[in-house]
Design an enzyme around this catalytic site. Structure first.
Site, PDB file in Angstrom:
ATOM      1  N   ARG A 161       0.850  -1.192   0.000  1.00 31.93           N
ATOM      2  CA  ARG A 161       0.000   0.000   0.000  1.00 31.93           C
ATOM      3  C   ARG A 161       0.884   1.241   0.000  1.00 31.93           C
ATOM      4  NH1 ARG A 161      -3.389  -2.797  -1.604  1.00 31.93           N
ATOM      5  NH2 ARG A 161      -5.404  -3.337  -0.702  1.00 31.93           N
TER       6      ARG A 161
ATOM      7  N   HIS B  12      -1.066   0.393  -9.681  1.00 37.12           N
ATOM      8  CA  HIS B  12      -1.723  -0.518  -8.731  1.00 37.12           C
ATOM      9  C   HIS B  12      -2.304  -1.742  -9.458  1.00 37.12           C
ATOM     10  CE1 HIS B  12      -3.843  -0.719  -4.571  1.00 37.12           C
ATOM     11  NE2 HIS B  12      -3.663  -1.945  -5.059  1.00 37.12           N
TER      12      HIS B  12
HETATM   13  N1  LIG Z   1      -0.631  -3.992  -5.101  1.00 36.58           N
HETATM   14  C1  LIG Z   1      -1.544  -4.928  -5.249  1.00 36.58           C
HETATM   15  O1  LIG Z   1      -2.034  -5.128  -6.359  1.00 36.58           O
HETATM   16  C2  LIG Z   1      -1.937  -5.782  -4.065  1.00 36.58           C
HETATM   17  C3  LIG Z   1      -2.711  -6.922  -4.320  1.00 36.58           C
HETATM   18  C4  LIG Z   1      -3.027  -7.758  -3.255  1.00 36.58           C
HETATM   19  C5  LIG Z   1      -2.584  -7.457  -1.961  1.00 36.58           C
HETATM   20  N2  LIG Z   1      -1.843  -6.331  -1.753  1.00 36.58           N
HETATM   21  C6  LIG Z   1      -1.368  -5.996  -0.379  1.00 36.58           C
HETATM   22  O2  LIG Z   1      -0.630  -7.098   0.143  1.00 36.58           O
HETATM   23  C7  LIG Z   1      -0.874  -7.175   1.538  1.00 36.58           C
HETATM   24  C8  LIG Z   1      -0.472  -8.538   2.090  1.00 36.58           C
HETATM   25  O3  LIG Z   1      -1.405  -9.539   1.684  1.00 36.58           O
HETATM   26  P1  LIG Z   1      -1.376 -11.013   2.323  1.00 36.58           P
HETATM   27  O4  LIG Z   1      -2.569 -11.721   1.782  1.00 36.58           O
HETATM   28  O5  LIG Z   1      -0.040 -11.649   2.116  1.00 36.58           O
HETATM   29  O6  LIG Z   1      -1.559 -10.681   3.881  1.00 36.58           O
HETATM   30  P2  LIG Z   1      -1.453 -11.670   5.138  1.00 36.58           P
HETATM   31  O7  LIG Z   1      -1.557 -13.091   4.712  1.00 36.58           O
HETATM   32  O8  LIG Z   1      -2.403 -11.152   6.155  1.00 36.58           O
HETATM   33  O9  LIG Z   1       0.042 -11.453   5.656  1.00 36.58           O
HETATM   34  C9  LIG Z   1       0.471 -10.285   6.293  1.00 36.58           C
HETATM   35  C10 LIG Z   1       1.896 -10.479   6.774  1.00 36.58           C
HETATM   36  O10 LIG Z   1       2.381  -9.226   7.287  1.00 36.58           O
HETATM   37  C11 LIG Z   1       2.905  -9.440   8.601  1.00 36.58           C
HETATM   38  N3  LIG Z   1       2.718  -8.256   9.444  1.00 36.58           N
HETATM   39  C12 LIG Z   1       1.577  -7.604   9.750  1.00 36.58           C
HETATM   40  N4  LIG Z   1       1.822  -6.578  10.597  1.00 36.58           N
HETATM   41  C13 LIG Z   1       3.152  -6.608  10.842  1.00 36.58           C
HETATM   42  C14 LIG Z   1       4.007  -5.826  11.641  1.00 36.58           C
HETATM   43  N5  LIG Z   1       3.560  -4.813  12.384  1.00 36.58           N
HETATM   44  N6  LIG Z   1       5.329  -6.131  11.670  1.00 36.58           N
HETATM   45  C15 LIG Z   1       5.801  -7.170  10.940  1.00 36.58           C
HETATM   46  N7  LIG Z   1       5.040  -7.955  10.145  1.00 36.58           N
HETATM   47  C16 LIG Z   1       3.718  -7.673  10.110  1.00 36.58           C
HETATM   48  C17 LIG Z   1       2.112 -10.605   9.150  1.00 36.58           C
HETATM   49  O11 LIG Z   1       2.822 -11.181  10.244  1.00 36.58           O
HETATM   50  P3  LIG Z   1       2.287 -12.537  10.974  1.00 36.58           P
HETATM   51  O12 LIG Z   1       2.580 -13.649   9.979  1.00 36.58           O
HETATM   52  O13 LIG Z   1       3.118 -12.641  12.180  1.00 36.58           O
HETATM   53  O14 LIG Z   1       0.821 -12.353  11.203  1.00 36.58           O
HETATM   54  C18 LIG Z   1       2.021 -11.506   7.916  1.00 36.58           C
HETATM   55  O15 LIG Z   1       3.191 -12.272   7.777  1.00 36.58           O
HETATM   56  C19 LIG Z   1      -2.371  -6.845   1.633  1.00 36.58           C
HETATM   57  O16 LIG Z   1      -2.712  -6.367   2.927  1.00 36.58           O
HETATM   58  C20 LIG Z   1      -2.530  -5.769   0.579  1.00 36.58           C
HETATM   59  O17 LIG Z   1      -2.396  -4.479   1.158  1.00 36.58           O
HETATM   60  C21 LIG Z   1      -1.514  -5.489  -2.772  1.00 36.58           C
END
Ligand SMILES: NC(=O)c1ccc[n+]([C@@H]2O[C@H](COP(=O)([O-])OP(=O)(O)OC[C@H]3O[C@@H](n4cnc5c(N)ncnc54)[C@H](OP(=O)(O)O)[C@@H]3O)[C@@H](O)[C@H]2O)c1
Length: 308
Positions: free
Chosen positions: A223, A271
């Site tokens: 983001r 994006h």
């Molecule tokens: N640009 C695009 O087109 C696009 C598309 C899709 C998604 N995204 C972005 O990608 C993000 C990630 O997606 P996901 O499905 O992989 O999410 P997810 O499965 O919820 O994984 C989030 C990861 O971030 C870690 N995390 C959260 N808060 C943290 C902190 N304060 N310090 C350190 N690590 C932290 C979590 O740690 P834990 O494992 O310990 O919980 C987890 O490993 C989404 O939230 C979205 O914003 C972007």
């Protein structure tokens, strides 16, 4: 049983067809044709207006069309029912493609070669062996882990950073604020795949960018709010950051006068790193509805206290 879709109106037909294919027994309604709102059991939404979901009195669960859930967290009238974020193979594969492409782009000095092409210059830059290139992913969730699995094939020195400690074969895992400094100081190509939360907003700033080895590359596919843009521009100008691939921005679309557009060390994309694919996403949503209807727990439910 009825599900209301309220997302990109141009893709409403694709979603309707995909949902009908995967769940012929569920009545699919596409907003604004909501019908009798008391009959609606499930909502599949992207950026609904404030209080929209509260106007559906008998909802059992809310499905986000995207992986991020800030569009729901910001609604003060969000009903107190489970919110499921989007986890589906189309979205995951798309992100992994983009991350692998971008890591290889910086690893193989493509910004330098494009600059050379524009200058009609012909110079070889010594390659760096993949084992000597340290690639670090912030966020070891669904997307970060899949990208790491696919990056393994190239032989990079891989690391990851998350909130809780992880153990991933072939990846050096760091966790928590106390290990962020060590993680950043040994990362040549940094990929941000964190959710945007109170803790992660502005995490890539002057202080943290200065911890990366000089000339490191930054790939932000999470983001725009993760990056303090003025700090990144200053780090790019000084050479502290050698290149960046930016798919997301604080303001989208990116302002016409943003310096990112024509910065020679920056790749800008609108994006598009990954998109939810209606067919595979419909299958994932229907799978979750079946679980709930059979009394099994939903998967990928958002924990609003931790923010993701
Ligand atoms: N640009 C695009 O087109 C696009 C598309 C899709 C998604 N995204 C972005 O990608 C993000 C990630 O997606 P996901 O499905 O992989 O999410 P997810 O499965 O919820 O994984 C989030 C990861 O971030 C870690 N995390 C959260 N808060 C943290 C902190 N304060 N310090 C350190 N690590 C932290 C979590 O740690 P834990 O494992 O310990 O919980 C987890 O490993 C989404 O939230 C979205 O914003 C972007």
């Amino acid at each position: 049983m009825a599900l209301l879709f309220k997302g990109d109106i141009d893709r409403g037909g694709d979603w309707q067809a995909a949902l009908n294919r995967h769940a012929p027994d569920i009545e699919i309604r596409t907003w604004p044709e909501a019908g009798e709102v008391a009959d609606i059991d499930y909502a599949l939404v992207w950026k609904p207006p404030r209080a929209f979901l509260a106007s559906l009195p008998n909802l059992k669960a809310i499905f986000s069309i995207g992986a991020g859930i800030e569009h729901l967290a910001s609604d003060p009238e969000l009903p107190d029912i489970p919110v499921v974020r989007m986890v589906e193979p189309g979205l995951t594969t798309g992100m992994t493609e983009f991350v692998v492409m971008s890591v290889l782009y910086h690893h193989r000095f493509m910004l330098d070669y494009l600059a050379q092409q524009r200058a009609r210059a012909w110079h070889e830059i010594s390659q760096v062996a993949p084992g000597r290139r340290r690639v670090g992913i912030m966020g070891l969730g669904v997307l970060g882990c899949d990208a790491l699995e696919r990056l393994k094939i190239f032989g990079f020195d891989l690391a990851g950073w998350s909130r809780s400690q992880k153990s991933i074969p072939g990846v050096t895992c760091f966790a928590g604020a106390e290990q962020l400094v060590t993680f950043l100081s040994c990362t040549d190509i940094l990929v941000c795949l964190l959710p945007l939360t109170a803790e992660t907003r502005g995490i890539l700033n002057a202080e943290t960018l200065a911890l990366l080895p000089r000339g490191a590359a930054v790939i932000n596919v999470a983001r725009g709010g993760h990056v303090v843009e003025a700090d990144l521009l200053a780090a790019l100008d000084s050479g502290q950051i050698g290149g960046a691939t930016l798919d997301v921005f604080q303001e989208e679309p990116l302002a016409e006068d943003s310096r990112f557009w024509d910065h020679p060390r920056v790749v800008v994309t609108p994006h598009i790193a990954s998109m939810t694919i209606p067919d595979s996403a419909a299958a994932a949503v229907v799978h979750q509805i079946r679980r709930l209807e059979q009394g099994q727990p939903l998967e990928h439910v958002v924990d609003f206290k931790r923010g993701y």
